[in-house]
Design an enzyme around this catalytic site. Sequence first.
Site, PDB file in Angstrom:
ATOM      1  N   ALA A 224       2.827   8.434   4.515  1.00 63.62           N
ATOM      2  CA  ALA A 224       2.536   9.628   3.725  1.00 63.62           C
ATOM      3  C   ALA A 224       1.046   9.589   3.399  1.00 63.62           C
ATOM      4  CB  ALA A 224       3.364   9.620   2.446  1.00 63.62           C
TER       5      ALA A 224
ATOM      6  N   GLY B 191       5.911   6.208   5.428  1.00 62.73           N
ATOM      7  CA  GLY B 191       6.579   7.444   5.815  1.00 62.73           C
ATOM      8  C   GLY B 191       6.700   7.608   7.332  1.00 62.73           C
TER       9      GLY B 191
ATOM     10  N   GLU C 173       9.679   5.709   8.224  1.00 63.91           N
ATOM     11  CA  GLU C 173      10.810   6.452   7.650  1.00 63.91           C
ATOM     12  C   GLU C 173      11.165   7.693   8.468  1.00 63.91           C
ATOM     13  OE1 GLU C 173       8.738   6.190   3.774  1.00 63.91           O
ATOM     14  OE2 GLU C 173      10.705   5.778   2.931  1.00 63.91           O
TER      15      GLU C 173
ATOM     16  N   GLU D 147       4.710   0.105   1.179  1.00 63.57           N
ATOM     17  CA  GLU D 147       4.606   0.825  -0.103  1.00 63.57           C
ATOM     18  C   GLU D 147       4.459  -0.091  -1.317  1.00 63.57           C
ATOM     19  OE1 GLU D 147       6.693   1.676   2.344  1.00 63.57           O
ATOM     20  OE2 GLU D 147       6.907   3.847   2.480  1.00 63.57           O
TER      21      GLU D 147
HETATM   22  N1  CO8 Z   1      -2.956   8.459   4.281  1.00 67.98           N
HETATM   23  C1  CO8 Z   1      -4.170   9.075   4.329  1.00 67.98           C
HETATM   24  N2  CO8 Z   1      -5.130   8.740   5.222  1.00 67.98           N
HETATM   25  C2  CO8 Z   1      -4.860   7.750   6.091  1.00 67.98           C
HETATM   26  C3  CO8 Z   1      -3.624   7.074   6.097  1.00 67.98           C
HETATM   27  C4  CO8 Z   1      -2.641   7.473   5.141  1.00 67.98           C
HETATM   28  N3  CO8 Z   1      -1.419   6.914   5.087  1.00 67.98           N
HETATM   29  N4  CO8 Z   1      -3.652   6.130   7.060  1.00 67.98           N
HETATM   30  C5  CO8 Z   1      -4.861   6.223   7.643  1.00 67.98           C
HETATM   31  N5  CO8 Z   1      -5.585   7.193   7.063  1.00 67.98           N
HETATM   32  C6  CO8 Z   1      -6.960   7.618   7.404  1.00 67.98           C
HETATM   33  C7  CO8 Z   1      -7.965   6.608   6.895  1.00 67.98           C
HETATM   34  O1  CO8 Z   1      -8.264   6.832   5.537  1.00 67.98           O
HETATM   35  C8  CO8 Z   1      -9.135   6.888   7.806  1.00 67.98           C
HETATM   36  O2  CO8 Z   1      -9.811   8.023   7.348  1.00 67.98           O
HETATM   37  P1  CO8 Z   1     -11.449   8.066   7.406  1.00 67.98           P
HETATM   38  O3  CO8 Z   1     -11.770   7.893   8.885  1.00 67.98           O
HETATM   39  O4  CO8 Z   1     -11.790   9.417   6.873  1.00 67.98           O
HETATM   40  O5  CO8 Z   1     -11.942   6.911   6.596  1.00 67.98           O
HETATM   41  C9  CO8 Z   1      -8.469   7.268   9.131  1.00 67.98           C
HETATM   42  O6  CO8 Z   1      -7.128   7.611   8.803  1.00 67.98           O
HETATM   43  C10 CO8 Z   1      -8.451   6.114  10.106  1.00 67.98           C
HETATM   44  O7  CO8 Z   1      -7.852   5.004   9.464  1.00 67.98           O
HETATM   45  P2  CO8 Z   1      -8.548   3.568   9.375  1.00 67.98           P
HETATM   46  O8  CO8 Z   1     -10.050   3.686   9.436  1.00 67.98           O
HETATM   47  O9  CO8 Z   1      -7.974   2.862   8.186  1.00 67.98           O
HETATM   48  O10 CO8 Z   1      -8.050   2.927  10.740  1.00 67.98           O
HETATM   49  P3  CO8 Z   1      -7.839   1.383  11.046  1.00 67.98           P
HETATM   50  O11 CO8 Z   1      -7.653   1.265  12.511  1.00 67.98           O
HETATM   51  O12 CO8 Z   1      -8.898   0.562  10.413  1.00 67.98           O
HETATM   52  O13 CO8 Z   1      -6.449   1.009  10.293  1.00 67.98           O
HETATM   53  C11 CO8 Z   1      -4.211   1.385   9.604  1.00 67.98           C
HETATM   54  C12 CO8 Z   1      -5.261   1.637  10.683  1.00 67.98           C
HETATM   55  C13 CO8 Z   1      -3.848  -0.114   9.551  1.00 67.98           C
HETATM   56  C14 CO8 Z   1      -2.970   2.193   9.964  1.00 67.98           C
HETATM   57  C15 CO8 Z   1      -4.763   1.823   8.216  1.00 67.98           C
HETATM   58  O14 CO8 Z   1      -5.276   3.146   8.349  1.00 67.98           O
HETATM   59  C16 CO8 Z   1      -3.756   1.828   7.113  1.00 67.98           C
HETATM   60  O15 CO8 Z   1      -3.432   0.768   6.601  1.00 67.98           O
HETATM   61  N6  CO8 Z   1      -3.287   3.015   6.721  1.00 67.98           N
HETATM   62  C17 CO8 Z   1      -2.353   3.150   5.612  1.00 67.98           C
HETATM   63  C18 CO8 Z   1      -0.984   2.666   5.998  1.00 67.98           C
HETATM   64  C19 CO8 Z   1      -0.046   2.767   4.827  1.00 67.98           C
HETATM   65  O16 CO8 Z   1      -0.187   2.086   3.820  1.00 67.98           O
HETATM   66  N7  CO8 Z   1       0.970   3.624   4.955  1.00 67.98           N
HETATM   67  C20 CO8 Z   1       1.959   3.836   3.934  1.00 67.98           C
HETATM   68  C21 CO8 Z   1       1.498   4.871   2.997  1.00 67.98           C
HETATM   69  S1  CO8 Z   1       2.589   5.032   1.629  1.00 67.98           S
HETATM   70  C22 CO8 Z   1       3.889   5.927   2.249  1.00 67.98           C
HETATM   71  O17 CO8 Z   1       3.955   6.227   3.393  1.00 67.98           O
HETATM   72  C23 CO8 Z   1       4.910   6.308   1.256  1.00 67.98           C
HETATM   73  C24 CO8 Z   1       6.021   7.134   1.871  1.00 67.98           C
HETATM   74  C25 CO8 Z   1       6.983   7.575   0.811  1.00 67.98           C
HETATM   75  C26 CO8 Z   1       6.369   8.543  -0.156  1.00 67.98           C
HETATM   76  C27 CO8 Z   1       7.405   9.065  -1.068  1.00 67.98           C
HETATM   77  C28 CO8 Z   1       6.879  10.040  -2.054  1.00 67.98           C
HETATM   78  C29 CO8 Z   1       7.973  10.613  -2.930  1.00 67.98           C
END
Ligand code: CO8
Length: 267
Positions: free
Chosen positions: A73, A118, A121, A141
């Site tokens: 998400a 997400g 999921e 999460e």
């Molecule tokens: N949300 C928003 N932006 C994201 C997300 C995300 N989940 N994942 C990546 N991005 C963005 C980064 O911020 C980055 O943006 P920018 O270039 O503007 O800085 C761009 O995508 C590229 O990402 P990275 O530079 O971080 O790329 P890397 O190759 O270094 O890393 C990863 C890739 C490992 C996937 C890393 O991006 C990461 O860890 N992302 C987050 C993963 C994460 O924690 N996901 C879970 C999120 S929480 C969730 O999903 C909850 C679901 C349930 C919600 C329920 C609500 C009721």
Amino acid sequence: MSEFKNLLLDVEDEIAVLTINRPAALNALNSETLDELNVCLSEIEVRDDVKVLILTGGPDKKGNAFKSFVAGADISEMVNFDAPAARKFGIKASEPFFRLQNMRQVTIAAVNGFALGGGCEISMACDIRVASDNAIFGQPECGLGIIPGFGGTQRLARLVGMGRAKEMIFTCDSIDANEAYRIGLVNRVVAKEELMNTAKELAKKIISKGSYAVSVAKAAINNGYDMDIRNAVEMEANLFGVVNDTHDKKEGMTAFLERRSAELSDF
Ligand code: CO8
């Protein structure tokens, strides 16, 4: 069909390929994308020219098609949520997720990279998961101070068992595609170049069967899963009755007895 900002849809040979396409955020699911998914799936659901839906992720901003399926998400949207806003977001997501789970068409997730939070999921809301060999699955999460909220605490335990689900969710450790296969989270792992072909071959095989029977079988599996076995088997018997009153049943069985291939058409 409606126009979408964050989705691409391609329909060919009764297979819809739906791509979540937010290259700037590795296809993270924000409210706008969840709304679009809901509309798009509701439009696909009523199309007779779509028998299988393949859900995949678009390339990242450098054009790498195997970087990310869905990286979760959207954290930049969730960071400011209070309790009511977070609840609203979860309920918003549950609509397209339940559509994927329950729509009459079969849904296949073609997981082409990160399937985190997400992303893991939404893949679990699909009927079948095929992963490229570089795919990564995880529920990070708890490391962000939240819990899986798009059904992850429920669907992961149902797919891989409570012990493995708890370990993944409590430790936030990601697993690679082969481990996901070993624990039953994905159905197949293939070389990334083969991902879409494999998903489409699987789709074609499913389409070659009685599509009405497949959709009724899907409903029987889904509806019976949380029922006690006696009521579930009774429900199955009722649905078994329903599929007997179809062209495909007559044609399928007659073709078998006449030693020819069946021409199945109900949907
Ligand atoms: N949300 C928003 N932006 C994201 C997300 C995300 N989940 N994942 C990546 N991005 C963005 C980064 O911020 C980055 O943006 P920018 O270039 O503007 O800085 C761009 O995508 C590229 O990402 P990275 O530079 O971080 O790329 P890397 O190759 O270094 O890393 C990863 C890739 C490992 C996937 C890393 O991006 C990461 O860890 N992302 C987050 C993963 C994460 O924690 N996901 C879970 C999120 S929480 C969730 O999903 C909850 C679901 C349930 C919600 C329920 C609500 C009721």
